[in-house]
Write an enzyme that holds these catalytic residues in place. Structure first.
Site: not given
Ligand code: ASP
Length: 343
Positions: A15, A59, A279
């Site tokens: 971006t 990207d 996690q």
């Protein structure tokens, strides 16, 4: 001869390097040769800037270890010519690339700073300008003795500089998109850039070493309550997968499911490597703290301590690609090679 510090900017895509195409209304990459046109503030920095762009900017979802290797090669080839490097990269997989580069470029005595933005540089409220300008300043920063202050791969985003292999993208829409929960910021940019000097990495290597051979025969398994080991049988195939990272609960715990235990045990006995990371977004694996993790230690699952998923994957690929001894790989997985885990 110019006495300005020199920084090489490598544009890979994402971006930050986009503007609105007035014809189509779509976001398109702008030609980085015209960087000063879009960011005239850069002219006022007392830093000599050169830019290189990927021929086809991508990207960051399209990133791959082979593209990390392209970036690492550019830094390596230009290492003697510049005081620092800024890599413009999509934010989505920036933490993976930063982790990969930290293993590819070992022995850095100069900064390699990744940055990007949530809004394109061509939009009024862009975060890209500040990110880019401060990343360049950090890449050019030297101490009183003329040495680079930062001598490692780092991510700069929204006023914070993070160790690359400790960072993760944590927000899809906030400007404060990154975090490094297990390792405090290397620097905070306010009125001045405050470096957290005791947190900065210093390498014992006397010269820069490049390691671009990464083996991506790895798998990532995030367990969840009710997960069926049978569904994941195919990843425990040593012919296809050389190393598996399991993202477990809390401090490294997993259900004591018999078929899961059998799969892991057989896989390790065949020569596979299993690395246990949590996690949770912060904290560390402590195998053996609970009964639900002591089995892992018994069968030779390696504790990944407080490594991020991004760092664990990059480290596994790096070690499988550069070491031939299983024992050496296992030993190195559990120690800090370049500041990626806490001992
Ligand atoms: N999808 C974009 C990318 O990661 C988002 C960004 O640039 O931040 O390439």
């Amino acid at each position: 001869m110019s006495t300005k510090n020199k920084v090489l900017i490598i544009y890979t895509g994402g971006t930050i390097g986009m503007i609105n195409d007035p014809k189509s209304g779509r976001l398109i990459s702008f030609d980085f040769k015209h960087m000063y046109h879009h960011i005239p503030e850069l002219e006022r920095l007392n830093i000599d800037l050169t830019t290189i762009s990927f021929e086809y900017p991508v990207d960051s979802s399209e990133m791959h270890p082979s593209r990390w290797a392209d970036i690492a090669q550019i830094v390596y080839d230009n290492y003697g010519l510049y005081d620092g490097f800024v890599i413009l990269h999509g934010s989505d997989t920036m933490a993976y690339t930063a982790s990969g580069l930290s293993f590819m470029l070992q022995g850095l005595k100069k900064p390699v700073i990744l940055t990007g933005s949530q809004l394109p540089i061509g939009t009024i409220r862009t975060d890209g300008k500040e990110n880019l300008i401060t990343a360049i300043e950090i890449a050019a920063s030297k101490d009183e003795s003329g040495e680079s202050i930062v001598q490692e791969v780092a991510v700069y985003f929204e006023y914070s500089l993070y160790r690359g292999n400790r960072s993760s993208k944590v927000s899809a829409n906030q400007f404060e998109a990154f975090s490094s929960p297990n390792y405090a910021e290397l620097a905070i940019a306010g009125v001045n850039i405050q470096f957290n000097k005791e947190r900065l990495l210093r390498s014992d290597l006397s010269e820069l070493k490049l390691f671009t051979h990464f083996d991506n025969h790895v798998a990532l398994l995030k367990i969840f309550p009710g997960f069926s080991a049978n569904v994941y049988k195919s990843i425990f195939d040593f012919q296809q997968v050389k190393g598996i990272i399991i993202e477990t609960f809390g401090a490294g715990n997993a259900p004591s499911d018999v078929s899961f235990r059998e799969l892991i045990t057989n896989y390790i006995n065949e020569g596979g490597i299993v690395l246990n990371i949590t996690q949770c977004s912060s904290g560390s694996v402590e195998q053996g703290k609970y009964e639900t993790s002591s089995f892992f230690s018994k069968i030779g699952v390696i504790s990944g301590s407080d490594m991020t998923t991004e760092a664990a994957l990059a480290k596994m690929m790096y070690l499988l690609g550069s070491e031939s001894s299983l024992e050496v790989i296992k030993d190195k997985l559990s120690i800090s090679l370049i500041g990626e885990l806490s001992v």
